[in-house]
Scaffold this active site. Structure first.
Site, short mmCIF file in Angstrom:
data_model
loop_
_atom_site.label_atom_id
_atom_site.label_comp_id
_atom_site.label_asym_id
_atom_site.label_seq_id
_atom_site.Cartn_x
_atom_site.Cartn_y
_atom_site.Cartn_z
N THR A 270 -4.80 22.70 1.41
CA THR A 270 -6.17 22.98 0.96
C THR A 270 -6.10 22.80 -0.55
O THR A 270 -5.08 23.11 -1.16
CB THR A 270 -6.63 24.40 1.30
N HIS A 271 -7.17 22.27 -1.12
CA HIS A 271 -7.18 21.93 -2.56
C HIS A 271 -6.04 20.98 -2.92
O HIS A 271 -5.58 20.98 -4.05
CB HIS A 271 -7.08 23.19 -3.43
N SER B 152 0.62 -7.30 -6.67
CA SER B 152 -0.02 -7.36 -7.98
C SER B 152 0.31 -8.71 -8.61
O SER B 152 1.39 -9.25 -8.40
CB SER B 152 0.51 -6.24 -8.86
N LYS C 28 5.00 -4.25 -7.08
CA LYS C 28 3.88 -3.53 -6.47
C LYS C 28 3.60 -3.89 -5.03
O LYS C 28 3.70 -5.03 -4.61
CB LYS C 28 2.60 -3.78 -7.28
N GLU D 189 -8.11 0.99 0.26
CA GLU D 189 -8.99 1.19 -0.91
C GLU D 189 -10.35 0.53 -0.69
O GLU D 189 -11.39 1.06 -1.09
CB GLU D 189 -8.33 0.61 -2.17
#
Ligand code: ARG
Length: 458
Positions: free
Chosen positions: A155-156, A277, A283, A290
């Site tokens: 949580t959080h 990338s 990468k 996304e």
């Protein structure tokens, strides 16, 4: 080319107006629904005697041919004919002459476009339901693959309590199930026939609206022509459901993007679903996730777009309504594309068991289990909470875990603690201690897996 509505006009339409007002560039995808609706309408006209049987056959056959032509890519579209409805009617008239000029009897483009849209949305709903089931099946499939993996529940985004990985997977099954339920509920309001409401007031001709509704598998006939020719509630509802589906997908992506970071290292994806990338050779980016998250923006934006479109319209039809399709088609296409990719990503991902396990004892995931142990020994909840809080502070200062504390250390915090506390401490024990209905422990999760397998098991 003479316009279908050109009778009272003495000048040609300005070409820029033609280009500005056309919708054929985006509404041509309604062609199949338009043909279906027109054929049902023609059969109704024959049924009530407004055209004869032979004329009905000519119309229906002509429409079939036009449909095949469109599907074969042989049909010519032009801004001059405005929209898909005019294109098809015009092509019919070219084909069968005056008989084709009878098709539009007792209807208007206003009820026609709403009918087409409802038929189209109904098909979209049925297609989306199938795609959502595939996503549910993919997540359900992971339960077996990831058997016994324990994950920190957050949580959080702070470590909270441990749950079985399967509990995470079934959480997505639940979310998609609500989306499916919402689609079915929306479908009930989509599936009402506007056909025969005509321009706005209905018709003085003896049309049979129940007949066309039955022909098109609508569940009912709209009772108020003014209302139904201005109604786009069903589109807003549909797009809202789409936006919730997109939001669910987006939160899932966000979670997995975080899990894919070096910091978390909970999950990996096959190369086929990641991208590199152009400058940093090392990468591997979760671009697909996304983009699902990113594309959610325009799906969500379609809801206010439609509300704003409608909010100032007097009854009944206004040309503004032509814009409804732009928002809905884009939202639908986007969600469909996301849902089509989701199952393979879900199935192809691999949990990094060792990385997850190696840090599972961090973050006091067993603190709540310890507190609940105290409650079972008769300690009031708030007192137990404070006691465990103090123990956690003590552990932090010593750099150890709750399970590393000796019995006497624990007893000095609360004398009711017994030797059996060690069967509660530790992340695995804390997960096992979860027994309530719907919790992330072994038994409740196993029960849910079984129920889901019965419901959607492939
Ligand atoms: N293309 C129009 C639309 O999408 C069809 C209805 C046109 N009706 C009218 N009265 N101009 O809404």
């Amino acid at each position: 080319m003479a316009k279908a509505w050109g009778g009272r006009f003495q000048q040609e339409t300005d070409l820029r107006v033609e280009a500005f007002t056309e919708s054929i560039s985006f509404d041509r995808r309604l062609y199949e629904a338009d043909v279906r609706g027109s054929q049902a309408h023609a059969r109704m006209l024959a049924h009530v005697g407004l055209i004869d049987r032979d004329e009905c056959t000519q119309i229906c056959d002509g429409l079939d041919e036009i449909k095949s032509e469109i599907e074969a890519g042989d049909f010519e579209f032009s801004a001059e004919l405005e929209d898909i409805h005019m294109h098809i009617e015009n092509a019919l008239i070219i084909r069968i002459g005056d008989v084709g000029r009878k098709l539009h009897t007792g209807r208007s483009r206003n009820d026609q476009v709403s009918t087409d849209l409802r038929l189209y949305v109904r098909d979209c709903i049925d297609e989306l339901d199938g795609l959502l089931v595939k996503c549910q099946q993919a997540f359900l499939g992971r339960c077996e693959q990831d058997e016994n993996i324990i994950l920190p529940g957050y949580t959080h985004l702070q470590r909270a309590q441990p749950v079985l990985a399967a509990h995470y997977w079934l959480a997505y099954c639940e979310k998609f199930q609500r989306d499916r339920d919402r689609l079915q509920d929306c479908r009930r309001r989509v599936n009402i026939s506007p056909l025969g409401a005509a321009a706005l007031a209905g018709s003085s001709l003896p049309i049979d609206r129940i007949f066309t509704a039955r022909e098109l598998d609508f569940d009912g006939v709209a009772a108020n022509s003014l209302d139904i020719s201005s109604d786009r509630d069903y589109l807003i509802e549909f797009v809202f459901v789409l936006s919730l589906i997109a939001t669910h997908l987006s939160t899932w992506c966000e979670e997995w993007i975080i899990w894919f970071t070096t910091e978390f290292s909970f999950i990996t994806f096959p190369d086929s679903y990641t991208t590199g990338s152009s400058i940093m050779p090392q990468k591997r980016n979760p671009d697909v996730l996304e983009l699902i998250r990113g594309k959610t923006a325009r799906v969500v934006a379609a809801v206010p777009q439609l509300l704003i479109l409608l909010k100032s319209l007097p009854m009944a039809y206004n040309r503004d309504l032509q814009e409804d399709k732009v928002a809905m088609f884009d939202a639908f296409d986007t969600v469909k594309a996301c849902l089509e990719l989701t199952p393979s990503i879900v199935t192809g991902a691999e949990m990094q068991r060792e990385n997850i396990d190696s840090r599972l004892e961090d973050g006091f995931l067993d603190a709540t289990a310890l507190m609940e142990y105290l409650i079972q020994q008769g300690v009031p909840m708030r007192t137990g909470h404070a006691t465990v809080g103090k123990l956690v502070t003590h552990c932090e200062s010593r750099g150890c875990r709750l399970a590393d504390l000796s019995l006497s250390e624990l007893q000095s915090a609360c004398e009711l603690i017994q030797e059996d506390i060690y069967s509660v401490l530790g992340t695995k024990n804390a997960m096992k201690a979860l027994i309530s209905f719907g919790s992330g422990g072994e038994k409740p999760v196993a029960d849910q897996i079984k129920l889901w397998q019965e419901q959607i098991g492939a």
